[in-house]
Write a protein that holds these residues in place. Sequence first.
Motif, short mmCIF file in Angstrom:
data_model
loop_
_atom_site.label_atom_id
_atom_site.label_comp_id
_atom_site.label_asym_id
_atom_site.label_seq_id
_atom_site.Cartn_x
_atom_site.Cartn_y
_atom_site.Cartn_z
N ASN A 198 0.80 -1.23 0.00
CA ASN A 198 0.00 0.00 0.00
C ASN A 198 0.83 1.28 0.00
O ASN A 198 0.37 2.32 0.43
N VAL A 199 2.08 1.19 -0.44
CA VAL A 199 2.92 2.38 -0.55
C VAL A 199 3.26 2.59 -2.02
O VAL A 199 3.84 1.73 -2.67
N ALA A 200 2.86 3.74 -2.55
CA ALA A 200 3.12 4.07 -3.95
C ALA A 200 4.48 4.76 -4.07
O ALA A 200 4.99 5.33 -3.11
N TYR A 201 5.05 4.71 -5.28
CA TYR A 201 6.26 5.48 -5.53
C TYR A 201 5.98 6.95 -5.27
O TYR A 201 4.89 7.46 -5.60
N SER A 202 6.94 7.66 -4.70
CA SER A 202 6.74 9.08 -4.40
C SER A 202 8.06 9.83 -4.52
O SER A 202 9.13 9.23 -4.64
N TRP A 203 7.97 11.16 -4.46
CA TRP A 203 9.14 12.01 -4.60
C TRP A 203 10.20 11.69 -3.55
O TRP A 203 11.40 11.76 -3.83
N SER A 204 9.80 11.29 -2.36
CA SER A 204 10.77 11.02 -1.30
C SER A 204 11.65 9.81 -1.62
O SER A 204 12.69 9.62 -1.01
N MET A 205 11.24 8.99 -2.59
CA MET A 205 12.04 7.82 -2.97
C MET A 205 13.01 8.10 -4.11
O MET A 205 13.84 7.27 -4.44
N VAL A 206 12.92 9.28 -4.73
CA VAL A 206 13.77 9.62 -5.87
C VAL A 206 15.20 9.90 -5.41
O VAL A 206 15.42 10.60 -4.42
N GLN A 207 16.15 9.32 -6.14
CA GLN A 207 17.56 9.59 -5.89
C GLN A 207 18.20 10.05 -7.19
O GLN A 207 17.91 9.50 -8.25
N LEU A 208 19.05 11.06 -7.11
CA LEU A 208 19.75 11.59 -8.27
C LEU A 208 21.24 11.38 -8.13
O LEU A 208 21.80 11.55 -7.04
N THR A 209 21.88 11.02 -9.23
CA THR A 209 23.33 10.87 -9.27
C THR A 209 23.83 11.50 -10.57
O THR A 209 23.25 11.26 -11.63
N ALA A 210 24.87 12.33 -10.48
CA ALA A 210 25.46 12.96 -11.66
C ALA A 210 26.95 13.16 -11.40
O ALA A 210 27.40 14.28 -11.16
N PRO A 211 27.75 12.08 -11.44
CA PRO A 211 29.18 12.18 -11.09
C PRO A 211 29.96 13.25 -11.85
O PRO A 211 30.76 13.97 -11.26
N ALA A 212 29.73 13.38 -13.15
CA ALA A 212 30.49 14.37 -13.93
C ALA A 212 30.12 15.79 -13.55
O ALA A 212 30.91 16.72 -13.73
N LEU A 213 28.94 15.97 -13.01
CA LEU A 213 28.46 17.30 -12.64
C LEU A 213 28.81 17.63 -11.20
O LEU A 213 29.20 18.75 -10.90
N THR A 214 28.70 16.65 -10.32
CA THR A 214 28.86 16.91 -8.89
C THR A 214 30.18 16.43 -8.32
O THR A 214 30.53 16.77 -7.19
N GLY A 215 30.91 15.59 -9.08
CA GLY A 215 32.16 15.05 -8.57
C GLY A 215 31.94 13.92 -7.58
O GLY A 215 32.87 13.49 -6.92
N SER A 216 30.72 13.43 -7.46
CA SER A 216 30.41 12.37 -6.51
C SER A 216 29.49 11.35 -7.16
O SER A 216 28.56 11.70 -7.87
N SER A 217 29.75 10.06 -6.89
CA SER A 217 28.86 9.02 -7.40
C SER A 217 27.84 8.62 -6.34
O SER A 217 27.11 7.65 -6.50
N ASN A 218 27.80 9.37 -5.24
CA ASN A 218 26.81 9.12 -4.20
C ASN A 218 25.44 9.61 -4.65
O ASN A 218 25.33 10.61 -5.35
N SER A 219 24.40 8.91 -4.22
CA SER A 219 23.04 9.35 -4.51
C SER A 219 22.74 10.62 -3.72
O SER A 219 23.17 10.77 -2.58
N ASN A 220 22.01 11.52 -4.35
CA ASN A 220 21.58 12.77 -3.73
C ASN A 220 22.73 13.56 -3.10
O ASN A 220 22.68 13.91 -1.92
N PRO A 221 23.77 13.87 -3.88
CA PRO A 221 24.86 14.68 -3.32
C PRO A 221 24.31 16.05 -2.88
O PRO A 221 23.32 16.53 -3.42
N VAL A 222 24.96 16.64 -1.91
CA VAL A 222 24.50 17.90 -1.32
C VAL A 222 24.24 18.96 -2.38
O VAL A 222 23.26 19.70 -2.30
N ILE A 223 25.07 19.01 -3.40
CA ILE A 223 24.93 20.06 -4.42
C ILE A 223 23.59 19.96 -5.16
O ILE A 223 23.09 20.95 -5.68
N LEU A 224 22.96 18.79 -5.18
CA LEU A 224 21.67 18.63 -5.86
C LEU A 224 20.48 18.63 -4.89
O LEU A 224 19.36 18.35 -5.29
N SER A 225 20.70 18.97 -3.64
CA SER A 225 19.62 18.90 -2.66
C SER A 225 18.48 19.86 -2.96
O SER A 225 17.36 19.67 -2.49
N GLY A 226 18.71 20.88 -3.76
CA GLY A 226 17.67 21.85 -4.09
C GLY A 226 16.88 21.52 -5.35
O GLY A 226 16.14 22.35 -5.85
N VAL A 227 17.03 20.31 -5.87
CA VAL A 227 16.24 19.89 -7.03
C VAL A 227 14.83 19.57 -6.55
O VAL A 227 14.65 18.79 -5.61
#
Length: 151
Positions: free
Chosen positions: A5-34
């Motif tokens: 009974n749990v649908a996909y939602s925004w809170s489950m989204v993770q972003l990764t952009a190593p070439a942009l953020t310099g990190s392969s970690n999900s949801n790097p701090v630099i993208l926290s405002g997306v």
Amino acid sequence: MIVNNVAYSWSMVQLTAPALTGSSNSNPVILSGVSAVKWNIEHKVETNYGLGGQPVNRGFGNTVYTASITMDYNTQVQLRALKGSLMNLGEFDLVISFANDMGSDDWVEETITLQGCLFNEDGMEVSQDDTNITKEFNLNPFKIVPSTSAA
């Protein structure tokens, strides 16, 4: 898809952009405002007509990939600090993933890779009484590759 009974939602989204953020970690701090990500794949399809103005077959044209990202002004400032402008950041892949693992052993992870993204604009939108300055930017992806995997 709903698991327990749990649908996909925004809170489950993770972003990764190593070439942009310099990190392969999900949801790097630099993208926290997306606050939004959009993507779309469209294949041109046209009906071909013959005698009597009747459809006889279909023709297929190009596949068009579009995507955008909405970021708050703080995120924009951090990205501009890297190269002076969003347009100077060059190409990068943006990986969007989310998983619904709420109490299930057979949860599914969705991953969409926006390959070869490139900002072709830089700017700002703000109005009186805005409490969070955000702007949507086109990502101009070269290709979009969706995939699903069971975890």
